[in-house]
Design a protein around this motif. Structure first.
Motif, PDB file in Angstrom:
ATOM      1  N   GLY A 105       0.783  -1.233   0.000  1.00 11.39           N
ATOM      2  CA  GLY A 105       0.000   0.000   0.000  1.00 11.39           C
ATOM      3  C   GLY A 105       0.811   1.276   0.000  1.00 11.39           C
ATOM      4  O   GLY A 105       0.238   2.381   0.013  1.00 11.39           O
ATOM      5  N   LEU A 108       0.047   3.918  -2.719  1.00 12.95           N
ATOM      6  CA  LEU A 108      -1.253   4.562  -2.507  1.00 12.95           C
ATOM      7  C   LEU A 108      -1.158   5.607  -1.398  1.00 12.95           C
ATOM      8  O   LEU A 108      -1.761   6.685  -1.477  1.00 12.95           O
ATOM      9  CB  LEU A 108      -2.306   3.507  -2.162  1.00 12.95           C
ATOM     10  CG  LEU A 108      -2.586   2.448  -3.228  1.00 12.95           C
ATOM     11  CD1 LEU A 108      -3.632   1.465  -2.732  1.00 12.95           C
ATOM     12  CD2 LEU A 108      -3.046   3.105  -4.528  1.00 12.95           C
ATOM     13  N   LYS A 109      -0.398   5.277  -0.364  1.00 10.97           N
ATOM     14  CA  LYS A 109      -0.220   6.217   0.747  1.00 10.97           C
ATOM     15  C   LYS A 109       0.451   7.500   0.269  1.00 10.97           C
ATOM     16  O   LYS A 109       0.072   8.611   0.670  1.00 10.97           O
ATOM     17  CB  LYS A 109       0.615   5.559   1.847  1.00 10.97           C
ATOM     18  CG  LYS A 109       0.883   6.466   3.038  1.00 10.97           C
ATOM     19  CD  LYS A 109       1.747   5.740   4.071  1.00 10.97           C
ATOM     20  CE  LYS A 109       2.053   6.660   5.248  1.00 10.97           C
ATOM     21  NZ  LYS A 109       2.911   5.988   6.276  1.00 10.97           N
ATOM     22  N   THR A 113      -4.211   8.379  -0.956  1.00  8.06           N
ATOM     23  CA  THR A 113      -5.421   7.554  -1.049  1.00  8.06           C
ATOM     24  C   THR A 113      -5.985   7.325   0.349  1.00  8.06           C
ATOM     25  O   THR A 113      -5.234   7.021   1.287  1.00  8.06           O
ATOM     26  CB  THR A 113      -5.096   6.197  -1.706  1.00  8.06           C
ATOM     27  OG1 THR A 113      -4.472   6.420  -2.970  1.00  8.06           O
ATOM     28  CG2 THR A 113      -6.363   5.371  -1.910  1.00  8.06           C
ATOM     29  N   LYS A 115      -7.382   5.776   3.741  1.00  6.81           N
ATOM     30  CA  LYS A 115      -6.949   4.529   4.367  1.00  6.81           C
ATOM     31  C   LYS A 115      -7.907   3.375   4.089  1.00  6.81           C
ATOM     32  O   LYS A 115      -7.475   2.243   3.848  1.00  6.81           O
ATOM     33  CB  LYS A 115      -6.804   4.734   5.876  1.00  6.81           C
ATOM     34  CG  LYS A 115      -5.635   5.628   6.265  1.00  6.81           C
ATOM     35  CD  LYS A 115      -5.500   5.711   7.778  1.00  6.81           C
ATOM     36  CE  LYS A 115      -4.295   6.579   8.168  1.00  6.81           C
ATOM     37  NZ  LYS A 115      -4.164   6.682   9.646  1.00  6.81           N
ATOM     38  N   THR A 118      -7.354   2.226   0.573  1.00 11.08           N
ATOM     39  CA  THR A 118      -6.055   1.559   0.491  1.00 11.08           C
ATOM     40  C   THR A 118      -6.142   0.143   1.028  1.00 11.08           C
ATOM     41  O   THR A 118      -5.650  -0.813   0.411  1.00 11.08           O
ATOM     42  CB  THR A 118      -4.990   2.342   1.277  1.00 11.08           C
ATOM     43  OG1 THR A 118      -4.814   3.622   0.675  1.00 11.08           O
ATOM     44  CG2 THR A 118      -3.663   1.597   1.290  1.00 11.08           C
ATOM     45  N   ARG A 158      -2.122  -0.101  -7.662  1.00  8.65           N
ATOM     46  CA  ARG A 158      -2.126   1.245  -8.233  1.00  8.65           C
ATOM     47  C   ARG A 158      -3.092   1.363  -9.402  1.00  8.65           C
ATOM     48  O   ARG A 158      -3.383   2.463  -9.864  1.00  8.65           O
ATOM     49  CB  ARG A 158      -0.715   1.605  -8.694  1.00  8.65           C
ATOM     50  CG  ARG A 158       0.280   1.752  -7.542  1.00  8.65           C
ATOM     51  CD  ARG A 158       1.663   2.089  -8.060  1.00  8.65           C
ATOM     52  NE  ARG A 158       1.617   3.242  -8.942  1.00  8.65           N
ATOM     53  CZ  ARG A 158       2.609   3.594  -9.750  1.00  8.65           C
ATOM     54  NH1 ARG A 158       3.701   2.861  -9.794  1.00  8.65           N
ATOM     55  NH2 ARG A 158       2.498   4.662 -10.524  1.00  8.65           N
TER      56      ARG A 158
END
Length: 377
Positions: A105, A108-109, A113, A115, A118, A158
């Protein structure tokens, strides 16, 4: 070479070239299209430009000339973060201090994005890859195959416009590579994004690719389905590169007498099928290169009809692989510097230093111009 048409949702390289400082040319006028949902493999010898091509698509290398498009958008001058591609490397590149969940993740972090989203996307990717039970572990607690699955998961979450894979299986043992080939193929079918995959292993290329692109010295030699490359190589480079063991290439003289055409090699003659004669007519009386694949030979005990020619030779070496026998033969031809490699039934009796008579399928003869190396069709 024809230019690829613009592809909606795919990867397109048009007239791409890359020259490094000092005049080293890594990629030459490369035009290639990967359709949406297609898995294209770049393969070739070391230094042929396949990894440089992948890095150009990713934005890690700037092009000297040409254009790159992804999902219908020109990305030639854009940095990697703006190209919406995901890349999987051979060395996994995982963060040792993070859990599997955090590694998957992380991208994404970085883009903010939420939580909850994600977590959902990480769980979905882990389910696809069969690593749900590993999410709380650290990379050091994983096997090589598990680490590669984590690296793929980081790419999957992603939801990129394209996947790029640079020899992702090269660090795995032979058995695990076979398993991961199937794993990557299945994941690709589920995800459906256009994928460009680089490998030096032709077995990977032939078993995984919808199409395979063969590069040499930065240039595209041929692209096609695995069967097209095997059955219809455009030149002696492709013919010798595809297939294991490699195709035998022998100098042969074309003799014609009325309706009978023969290829003469080292004191024996092979009858040329009628379907090949029209293309060979300009080469009558000249020397060409005759291609014979090792798997197109049989022992004379298995010759039951007139569809096979007979080659007489001396056994240099015989190697039993259990399921088959590889035999290296010396024929009476000073121009044929390499032994003739044939693949026979495992029960065939062959002893080193003894004479042998081998049948070759006359419908499976390949001919190449000895000067240009191009296939004679």
């Amino acid at each position: 070479m024809d230019r690829p048409e613009a592809t909606r949702g795919g990867i397109v390289l048009e007239g791409v070239g890359k020259e490094f400082l000092g005049g080293v040319v890594a990629v030459r006028d490369l035009s290639l299209a990967v359709e949406p949902g297609e898995f294209v493999v770049l393969v070739g010898p070391s230094g042929c430009g396949k990894s440089t091509t992948l890095r150009i698509v990713a934005g890690l290398e700037a092009v000297t000339v040409g254009e790159v498009r992804i999902a219908g958008r020109v990305v030639t001058g854009l940095p990697p973060r703006h190209r919406n591609v995901a890349m999987v490397f051979q060395n996994y590149a995982l963060y040792a201090h993070m859990t599997v969940r955090a590694n998957i993740g992380f991208g994404l972090k970085m883009v903010g994005t939420p939580k909850r989203e994600t977590r959902a996307r990480v769980d979905q990717a882990a389910d696809i890859l069969g690593i749900t039970n590993l999410l709380d572990r650290k990379p050091r607690q994983l096997s090589g195959g598990q680490r590669q699955r984590v690296a793929m998961g980081r790419a999957i979450v992603r939801e990129p416009a394209a996947f790029l894979m640079d020899e992702p299986l090269s660090n795995l043992d032979a058995k695990l590579r076979v398993e991961m080939r199937a794993e990557i193929t299945n994941v690709h079918r589920r995800i459906g994004a256009p994928t460009l995959y680089v490998t030096h292993d032709q077995t990977e290329a032939m078993t995984m690719g919808d199409r395979v692109a063969i590069l040499r010295d930065g240039a595209l030699e041929q692209i096609g389905t695995p069967l097209e490359l095997y059955e219809r190589p455009v030149n002696i480079f492709v013919a010798g590169f595809i297939g294991s063991p490699a195709m035998n290439l022998l100098p042969a003289k074309l003799d014609s007498s009325g309706d009978a055409w023969h290829a003469s090699i080292g004191g024996f003659r092979l009858l040329i099928p009628p379907k090949a004669r029209a293309a060979l007519r300009p080469f009558a009386g000249r020397e060409v290169l005759l291609g014979l694949r090792p798997e197109d030979f049989v022992s004379t005990d298995d010759v039951r009809d007139g569809k096979h020619g007979i080659i007489e030779a001396t056994v240099q070496r015989a190697e039993s692989l259990g399921s088959e026998l590889l035999v290296y033969l010396s024929i009476n031809d000073a121009a044929a510097s390499r032994p003739l490699t044939v693949r026979l039934d495992r029960r065939t009796a062959m002893r080193e230093g003894t004479p042998a008579r081998i049948g070759v399928d006359l419908q499976r003869l390949y001919f190449f111009d000895s000067h240009s190396g191009a296939a004679i069709r």
